[in-house]
Design a protein around this motif. Structure first.
Motif, PDB file in Angstrom:
ATOM      1  N   LYS A 191     -14.594  -4.999  81.799  1.00 57.50           N
ATOM      2  CA  LYS A 191     -16.017  -5.132  81.199  1.00 57.50           C
ATOM      3  C   LYS A 191     -16.822  -3.843  81.100  1.00 57.50           C
ATOM      4  N   MET A 192     -16.113  -2.738  81.595  1.00 53.82           N
ATOM      5  CA  MET A 192     -16.756  -1.661  81.701  1.00 53.82           C
ATOM      6  C   MET A 192     -16.394  -0.741  80.577  1.00 53.82           C
ATOM      7  N   ALA A 193     -15.237  -1.095  79.818  1.00 50.38           N
ATOM      8  CA  ALA A 193     -14.529  -0.274  78.842  1.00 50.38           C
ATOM      9  C   ALA A 193     -15.496  -0.007  77.380  1.00 50.38           C
ATOM     10  N   HIS A 194     -16.474   0.632  77.571  1.00 49.43           N
ATOM     11  CA  HIS A 194     -17.451   0.680  76.370  1.00 49.43           C
ATOM     12  C   HIS A 194     -17.509   2.402  76.203  1.00 49.43           C
ATOM     13  N   PRO A 195     -17.941   2.570  75.170  1.00 49.29           N
ATOM     14  CA  PRO A 195     -18.088   4.061  74.698  1.00 49.29           C
ATOM     15  C   PRO A 195     -18.889   4.816  75.661  1.00 49.29           C
ATOM     16  N   GLY A 196     -18.774   5.936  76.013  1.00 46.80           N
ATOM     17  CA  GLY A 196     -19.708   6.902  76.951  1.00 46.80           C
ATOM     18  C   GLY A 196     -19.553   6.702  78.191  1.00 46.80           C
ATOM     19  N   VAL A 197     -18.578   5.651  78.726  1.00 42.42           N
ATOM     20  CA  VAL A 197     -18.574   5.507  80.266  1.00 42.42           C
ATOM     21  C   VAL A 197     -17.400   6.541  80.862  1.00 42.42           C
ATOM     22  N   TRP A 198     -17.936   7.133  81.734  1.00 43.09           N
ATOM     23  CA  TRP A 198     -16.787   8.003  82.483  1.00 43.09           C
ATOM     24  C   TRP A 198     -15.576   7.258  83.005  1.00 43.09           C
ATOM     25  N   GLU A 199     -14.430   7.863  82.775  1.00 41.87           N
ATOM     26  CA  GLU A 199     -13.234   6.976  83.452  1.00 41.87           C
ATOM     27  C   GLU A 199     -13.188   6.768  84.883  1.00 41.87           C
ATOM     28  N   GLN A 200     -13.871   8.096  85.519  1.00 42.68           N
ATOM     29  CA  GLN A 200     -14.006   8.194  87.091  1.00 42.68           C
ATOM     30  C   GLN A 200     -14.778   6.943  87.530  1.00 42.68           C
ATOM     31  N   LYS A 201     -15.900   6.684  86.758  1.00 45.41           N
ATOM     32  CA  LYS A 201     -16.793   5.509  87.269  1.00 45.41           C
ATOM     33  C   LYS A 201     -16.176   4.329  87.362  1.00 45.41           C
ATOM     34  N   ILE A 202     -15.212   4.027  86.391  1.00 50.16           N
ATOM     35  CA  ILE A 202     -14.096   2.767  86.424  1.00 50.16           C
ATOM     36  C   ILE A 202     -13.367   2.708  87.403  1.00 50.16           C
ATOM     37  N   ALA A 203     -12.764   3.831  87.491  1.00 48.85           N
ATOM     38  CA  ALA A 203     -11.700   4.226  88.815  1.00 48.85           C
ATOM     39  C   ALA A 203     -12.359   3.886  90.126  1.00 48.85           C
ATOM     40  N   GLY A 204     -13.458   4.557  90.233  1.00 46.51           N
ATOM     41  CA  GLY A 204     -14.273   4.414  91.642  1.00 46.51           C
ATOM     42  C   GLY A 204     -14.642   3.133  91.663  1.00 46.51           C
ATOM     43  N   THR A 205     -15.179   2.423  90.593  1.00 48.65           N
ATOM     44  CA  THR A 205     -15.696   1.028  91.013  1.00 48.65           C
ATOM     45  C   THR A 205     -14.774   0.011  91.346  1.00 48.65           C
ATOM     46  N   ILE A 206     -13.573   0.271  90.694  1.00 46.09           N
ATOM     47  CA  ILE A 206     -12.591  -0.885  90.881  1.00 46.09           C
ATOM     48  C   ILE A 206     -11.829  -0.341  92.262  1.00 46.09           C
ATOM     49  N   GLU A 207     -11.653   0.721  92.643  1.00 47.70           N
ATOM     50  CA  GLU A 207     -11.000   1.245  93.994  1.00 47.70           C
ATOM     51  C   GLU A 207     -12.122   0.626  94.979  1.00 47.70           C
ATOM     52  N   GLY A 208     -13.416   0.483  94.772  1.00 46.63           N
ATOM     53  CA  GLY A 208     -14.246  -0.146  95.938  1.00 46.63           C
ATOM     54  C   GLY A 208     -14.088  -1.626  95.857  1.00 46.63           C
ATOM     55  N   ILE A 209     -13.573  -2.207  94.747  1.00 47.83           N
ATOM     56  CA  ILE A 209     -13.501  -3.513  94.933  1.00 47.83           C
ATOM     57  C   ILE A 209     -12.088  -3.869  95.882  1.00 47.83           C
ATOM     58  N   ALA A 210     -11.181  -3.040  95.607  1.00 49.36           N
ATOM     59  CA  ALA A 210     -10.143  -3.155  96.433  1.00 49.36           C
ATOM     60  C   ALA A 210     -10.446  -2.985  98.020  1.00 49.36           C
ATOM     61  N   ILE A 211     -11.004  -1.888  98.155  1.00 45.07           N
ATOM     62  CA  ILE A 211     -11.352  -1.715  99.646  1.00 45.07           C
ATOM     63  C   ILE A 211     -12.157  -2.759 100.192  1.00 45.07           C
TER      64      ILE A 211
END
Length: 463
Positions: A191-211
């Motif tokens: 859902k975050m895979a849109h132009p202009g989104v920082w890869e790190q923001k996606i990685a950090g968001t889903i790591e937060g889901i895991a935690i």
């Protein structure tokens, strides 16, 4: 943790493997980030968790294979510790939760091991992967820490693998909890895979889901538009329309059982024709592998069948040429699929890899294949009910590898390099599910993450 009978029965089964002497299973200590009291998130050793269940540092377990006695050594908290951590139950009380009656201060393990050595009894230990445990085993056994792994007990290793490789129903339940967290991680990434989104923001968001799911990620997140780099942990780019992003990520359940999924998503939510063609080839390979996965078949044969699906699709697109079986027999497909189909999964995402992948994934019947690509297959042996494995075919366009093969004429009779070079900058596609081998076949664990092109596009474009 599971009920105490689980751990008692596991140790009992280990004692029935015909070993003599004693077996040492080291727990993990804390690991400092930058000074002693500032530590990484704690992770207990998986073998210790499997047999002794206690999920905190400062412990070592010993099993006497002849007397049948089990021991846990560790130190109770003192008042200075309690001030910082709050009240703690005693080691004896914790040990009783996993069916162990004999406990003693940590230093007493040296007396037990010394007594065994003086009596000429065998002292078994598993290969350590942390420096502090190498030093501990050096002090316990008198063997050099630099060579300690060479002295690990192969009989002990094989006995442990024979138990851990077949998952109990309650373990499968834990893995499915991790799969549920993984599902949420991957849907969020799509859902975050849109132009202009920082890869790190996606990685950090889903790591937060895991935690937030109760533990941590099962491994460092792989997420990149440069998916041709198989394990790309660089999350520095901003997403660009028209590119593909590979997300390879999984979670641990609260009891540290792993999930491991990969999905490939078009930035902006629409596959180009070229992307969709490659994607559908990899999806067909993934589905074929699931169809073939069942007890009694070798995972090497499933890997090669998936490779044939990929090769066939690439022949249809004009990137490969010739007979499909000859293409795969000569390893020409590995230009595009340079890794194995999958690995075992459980308490470790690459389950029991610390014990030696050659013993986990292969046996006397099925040996590794010494050919580029297939040589990277972590699991080749015959499948049994209760195995939990990954199914992760892929197709990549790696410029450095293309240049090498073209310059050296590697498999030039099977590869149309002119056509291949039109795909420079494509990146890669990988699709990974977690599979349980059942009595009659297999099933995908957890709710399947969106995987058809239509499902992926709809997820990216959903709110």
């Amino acid at each position: 943790m599971f009920d105490k009978n689980t751990y008692t029965n596991r140790r009992k089964a280990l004692k029935e493997k015909g070993l003599s002497g004693i077996g040492i299973i080291t727990g993990n200590g804390e690991a400092p980030m930058n000074y002693l009291d500032n530590t990484y998130h704690y992770r207990q050793d998986s073998n210790f968790l499997y047999f002794f269940g206690l999920d905190f540092p400062g412990l070592i377990g010993v099993i006497d294979f002849e007397s049948g006695e089990d021991f846990i050594f560790g130190d109770d908290f003192e008042i200075d510790d309690i001030i910082w951590t709050g009240p703690q139950v005693t080691l004896k009380e914790n040990a009783a939760k996993v069916g162990v009656e004999k406990t003693a201060p940590f230093a007493k393990v040296f007396d037990l091991v010394r007594d065994a050595q003086q009596k000429g009894r065998k002292v078994h230990f598993l290969p350590p992967y942390r420096g502090d445990n190498k030093i501990l085993l050096e002090k316990l056994t008198g063997l050099s820490a630099l060579s300690i792994n060479a002295h690990a007990s192969l009989d002990f290793v094989k006995a442990v693998i024979s138990l851990r490789e077949v998952k109990e129903d309650q373990e499968v339940t834990e893995i499915e909890k991790a799969c549920a967290i993984g599902y949420d991680m991957h849907v969020a990434a799509m859902k975050m895979a849109h132009p202009g989104v920082w890869e790190q923001k996606i990685a950090g968001t889903i790591e937060g889901i895991a935690i937030a799911g109760g533990s941590m990620t099962a491994f460092p997140i792989i997420l990149s538009q440069n998916g041709e780099t198989l394990h790309n942990h660089n999350h520095s780019q901003y997403l660009e329309k028209g590119r593909l992003i590979i997300t390879d990520a999984g979670a641990e359940s609260a009891m540290h059982y792993a999930s491991d999924f990969t999905r490939t998503t078009p930035v902006g939510g629409i596959f180009t024709q070229k992307q969709r063609e490659i994607y559908e080839i990899v999806l067909a390979a993934n589905n074929k592998a699931t169809e073939l996965t069942k007890p009694g078949v070798t995972y090497l044969s499933v890997h090669l069948a998936a490779a044939e699906v990929i090769a066939s699709g690439l022949i249809d697109l004009g990137l490969l040429k010739g007979n499909v079986k000859e293409v795969v027999e000569n390893g020409a497909h590995a230009l595009f699929f340079p890794h194995g189909l999958g690995h075992m999964m459980g308490l470790d995402v690459h389950d029991m890899e610390d014990l030696g992948q050659i013993y986990v994934g292969y046996d006397d019947e099925i040996r590794p294949v010494d050919q580029f690509g297939t040589a990277a297959l972590r699991l080749g042996k015959r499948l049994k009910p209760g195995y939990v494995i990954t199914n992760e075919p892929g197709c990549y366009f790696i410029p450095a590898l293309i240049d090498k093969w073209q310059a050296e004429g590697i498999n030039k009779d099977f590869i149309n390099f002119d056509k291949v070079n039109e795909y420079r900058g494509f990146g890669g596609v990988r699709l990974e599910d977690d599979i349980l081998v059942t009595e009659t076949g297999s099933r995908i664990l957890g709710k399947r993450i969106p995987i058809t092109p239509e499902e992926v596009e709809a997820t990216v474009n959903s709110k």
